[in-house]
Write a protein that holds these residues in place. Structure first.
Motif, mmCIF file in Angstrom:
data_model
loop_
_atom_site.group_PDB
_atom_site.id
_atom_site.type_symbol
_atom_site.label_atom_id
_atom_site.label_comp_id
_atom_site.label_asym_id
_atom_site.label_seq_id
_atom_site.Cartn_x
_atom_site.Cartn_y
_atom_site.Cartn_z
ATOM 1 N N LEU A 121 -29.343 -38.122 -47.759
ATOM 2 C CA LEU A 121 -31.153 -37.777 -48.106
ATOM 3 C C LEU A 121 -31.498 -37.630 -46.076
ATOM 4 O O LEU A 121 -32.982 -36.340 -46.586
ATOM 5 N N PHE A 122 -30.656 -37.284 -45.406
ATOM 6 C CA PHE A 122 -31.377 -36.946 -44.395
ATOM 7 C C PHE A 122 -30.728 -35.270 -43.731
ATOM 8 O O PHE A 122 -31.926 -34.339 -44.101
ATOM 9 N N PHE A 123 -30.158 -34.513 -44.269
ATOM 10 C CA PHE A 123 -29.645 -32.957 -44.377
ATOM 11 C C PHE A 123 -30.754 -32.417 -45.558
ATOM 12 O O PHE A 123 -30.873 -31.525 -45.274
ATOM 13 N N ALA A 124 -30.596 -33.461 -46.663
ATOM 14 C CA ALA A 124 -31.717 -32.598 -47.616
ATOM 15 C C ALA A 124 -33.077 -32.466 -47.366
ATOM 16 O O ALA A 124 -33.696 -32.004 -47.873
ATOM 17 N N GLY A 125 -34.011 -33.188 -46.750
ATOM 18 C CA GLY A 125 -34.705 -33.611 -46.512
ATOM 19 C C GLY A 125 -35.198 -31.948 -44.747
ATOM 20 O O GLY A 125 -36.667 -31.695 -45.254
ATOM 21 N N ILE A 126 -33.893 -31.858 -43.991
ATOM 22 C CA ILE A 126 -34.452 -30.927 -43.744
ATOM 23 C C ILE A 126 -34.400 -30.074 -43.898
ATOM 24 O O ILE A 126 -34.849 -28.701 -43.812
ATOM 25 N N ILE A 127 -33.932 -29.797 -45.376
ATOM 26 C CA ILE A 127 -33.369 -28.281 -45.487
ATOM 27 C C ILE A 127 -33.482 -28.104 -47.088
ATOM 28 O O ILE A 127 -34.055 -27.360 -48.094
ATOM 29 N N SER A 128 -34.351 -28.181 -47.413
ATOM 30 C CA SER A 128 -35.755 -28.610 -48.915
ATOM 31 C C SER A 128 -36.615 -28.385 -48.739
ATOM 32 O O SER A 128 -37.604 -28.482 -47.804
ATOM 33 N N ASP A 129 -37.123 -27.750 -49.811
ATOM 34 C CA ASP A 129 -39.042 -27.366 -49.647
ATOM 35 C C ASP A 129 -39.744 -28.371 -50.018
ATOM 36 O O ASP A 129 -40.994 -28.343 -50.639
ATOM 37 N N LYS A 130 -38.794 -29.541 -50.933
ATOM 38 C CA LYS A 130 -39.788 -30.188 -51.846
ATOM 39 C C LYS A 130 -40.616 -31.348 -50.499
ATOM 40 O O LYS A 130 -40.767 -31.534 -49.956
ATOM 41 N N LYS A 131 -42.047 -32.106 -51.727
ATOM 42 C CA LYS A 131 -42.610 -32.605 -51.388
ATOM 43 C C LYS A 131 -42.406 -33.722 -50.699
ATOM 44 O O LYS A 131 -41.498 -34.204 -51.457
ATOM 45 N N GLY A 132 -43.138 -34.155 -49.610
ATOM 46 C CA GLY A 132 -41.795 -35.255 -49.492
ATOM 47 C C GLY A 132 -40.375 -35.460 -48.090
ATOM 48 O O GLY A 132 -40.127 -36.850 -47.739
ATOM 49 N N SER A 133 -39.729 -34.716 -48.874
ATOM 50 C CA SER A 133 -38.421 -34.184 -48.133
ATOM 51 C C SER A 133 -38.566 -34.746 -46.616
ATOM 52 O O SER A 133 -37.064 -35.690 -46.132
ATOM 53 N N SER A 134 -39.094 -34.155 -46.255
ATOM 54 C CA SER A 134 -38.819 -34.479 -44.233
ATOM 55 C C SER A 134 -39.474 -35.929 -43.838
ATOM 56 O O SER A 134 -38.680 -36.235 -43.312
ATOM 57 N N ALA A 135 -40.494 -36.097 -44.948
ATOM 58 C CA ALA A 135 -41.067 -38.169 -44.676
ATOM 59 C C ALA A 135 -39.486 -38.218 -44.666
ATOM 60 O O ALA A 135 -39.135 -39.101 -44.332
ATOM 61 N N ILE A 136 -39.045 -37.819 -46.283
ATOM 62 C CA ILE A 136 -37.461 -39.287 -45.980
ATOM 63 C C ILE A 136 -36.606 -39.434 -44.850
ATOM 64 O O ILE A 136 -36.480 -39.793 -44.752
ATOM 65 N N SER A 137 -36.756 -38.363 -44.731
ATOM 66 C CA SER A 137 -35.451 -37.471 -43.559
ATOM 67 C C SER A 137 -35.835 -37.957 -43.058
ATOM 68 O O SER A 137 -34.824 -38.813 -41.638
ATOM 69 N N LEU A 138 -37.012 -37.883 -42.550
ATOM 70 C CA LEU A 138 -37.971 -38.928 -41.316
ATOM 71 C C LEU A 138 -37.141 -40.067 -40.532
ATOM 72 O O LEU A 138 -36.898 -41.187 -40.132
ATOM 73 N N LEU A 139 -37.532 -40.735 -42.474
ATOM 74 C CA LEU A 139 -37.489 -42.595 -42.451
ATOM 75 C C LEU A 139 -36.033 -42.828 -42.146
ATOM 76 O O LEU A 139 -35.560 -43.607 -42.014
ATOM 77 N N THR A 140 -35.263 -41.825 -43.153
ATOM 78 C CA THR A 140 -33.647 -42.115 -42.556
ATOM 79 C C THR A 140 -33.079 -42.614 -41.165
ATOM 80 O O THR A 140 -32.371 -42.998 -40.857
ATOM 81 N N ILE A 141 -33.639 -41.520 -40.759
ATOM 82 C CA ILE A 141 -33.123 -41.223 -39.524
ATOM 83 C C ILE A 141 -33.712 -42.692 -38.712
ATOM 84 O O ILE A 141 -32.861 -43.487 -38.092
ATOM 85 N N ILE A 142 -34.639 -43.197 -38.492
ATOM 86 C CA ILE A 142 -35.593 -44.479 -38.397
ATOM 87 C C ILE A 142 -34.574 -45.504 -38.733
ATOM 88 O O ILE A 142 -34.762 -46.435 -37.749
ATOM 89 N N LEU A 143 -34.370 -45.878 -39.651
ATOM 90 C CA LEU A 143 -33.789 -46.799 -40.340
ATOM 91 C C LEU A 143 -32.662 -46.547 -40.225
ATOM 92 O O LEU A 143 -31.886 -47.915 -40.229
ATOM 93 N N TYR A 144 -31.924 -45.817 -40.492
ATOM 94 C CA TYR A 144 -30.251 -45.600 -40.641
ATOM 95 C C TYR A 144 -30.085 -45.236 -39.234
ATOM 96 O O TYR A 144 -28.291 -44.687 -38.906
ATOM 97 N N GLY A 145 -30.541 -44.488 -38.108
ATOM 98 C CA GLY A 145 -29.627 -43.323 -37.523
ATOM 99 C C GLY A 145 -29.312 -43.544 -36.194
ATOM 100 O O GLY A 145 -28.339 -43.487 -35.915
ATOM 101 N N SER A 146 -28.479 -45.563 -36.332
ATOM 102 C CA SER A 146 -27.747 -45.611 -35.674
ATOM 103 C C SER A 146 -25.509 -45.964 -36.602
ATOM 104 O O SER A 146 -25.659 -46.298 -35.644
ATOM 105 N N MET A 147 -26.465 -46.318 -38.049
ATOM 106 C CA MET A 147 -24.753 -46.104 -38.975
ATOM 107 C C MET A 147 -24.441 -44.894 -37.745
ATOM 108 O O MET A 147 -22.817 -44.657 -37.994
ATOM 109 N N VAL A 148 -24.447 -43.942 -36.962
ATOM 110 C CA VAL A 148 -23.584 -42.440 -36.399
ATOM 111 C C VAL A 148 -22.716 -43.882 -35.779
ATOM 112 O O VAL A 148 -21.337 -42.899 -35.636
ATOM 113 N N TRP A 149 -22.620 -44.728 -34.845
ATOM 114 C CA TRP A 149 -21.786 -45.309 -34.743
ATOM 115 C C TRP A 149 -20.524 -45.831 -35.277
ATOM 116 O O TRP A 149 -19.151 -45.563 -35.031
#
Length: 178
Positions: A121-149
């Motif tokens: 969801l994060f990477f597809a949102g960055i590279i996609s031209d679909k409407k709403g993709s970047s918002a989903i990418s941002l939401l994914t990072i906000i909600l689950y960004g700490s998962m990186v650990w």
């Protein structure tokens, strides 16, 4: 014609299946861990299908069920036409990567799939031209960004390999531009 709330069907089905498997373990007092992925052993291949459904205890189950339905719902909303295909690719590719590269131990739980979904969801949102993709990418990072650990080996009983390889599967799948 699709129903108005059909995007909830996959998340409900997957989560209900995980709960049924967990309750079966509790009711029959049986641990299904041997159905998990055991890397590089032929019998461990069955875990590619079964491991995401198996959880060690209630804490493990609730930890995975706190993120899985949200990420699956985001996937079904953003990729309405092919969310099932994307989910299957993430599910199988994560399991195969764990079977090929993880340490020799049983790997169970849905967290590899969760990492695959979040990464996709994060990477597809960055590279996609679909409407709403970047918002989903941002939401994914906000909600689950700490998962990186979770991709680092910090607890011996947690499959950090499933986390890291799930993230790789999500990234590679996002590049496919589903």
């Amino acid at each position: 014609m699709k129903k108005k709330y059909s995007f909830f069907l996959l998340p409900l089905f997957v989560c209900a299946l995980i709960i049924i498997v967990f309750l079966s373990q509790q009711i029959f007092d049986y641990n299904f861990f041997q159905l998990g992925i055991f890397p590089r052993h032929f019998l461990g291949l069955k875990g590619i299908l079964f491991s995401p459904l198996i959880h060690a205890d209630i804490e493990h189950l609730l930890s995975n069920l706190s993120a899985l339905p949200v990420l699956l719902t985001l996937l079904t909303i953003l990729h309405r036409r092919n969310y099932a295909t994307i989910f299957l690719v993430l599910y199988i590719s994560t399991g195969l990567l764990v079977w090929c590269f993880a340490r020799e131990s049983y790997h169970i739980g849905a967290s590899g799939i969760i990492y695959a979904l979040a990464s996709f969801l994060f990477f597809a949102g960055i590279i996609s031209d679909k409407k709403g993709s970047s918002a989903i990418s941002l939401l994914t990072i906000i909600l689950y960004g700490s998962m990186v650990w979770g991709i680092f080996p910090n607890q011996p009983h947690i499959s950090w390999e499933s986390h890291a390889l799930g993230a790789v599967a999500g990234f590679v799948s996002a590049l496919k531009k589903f």
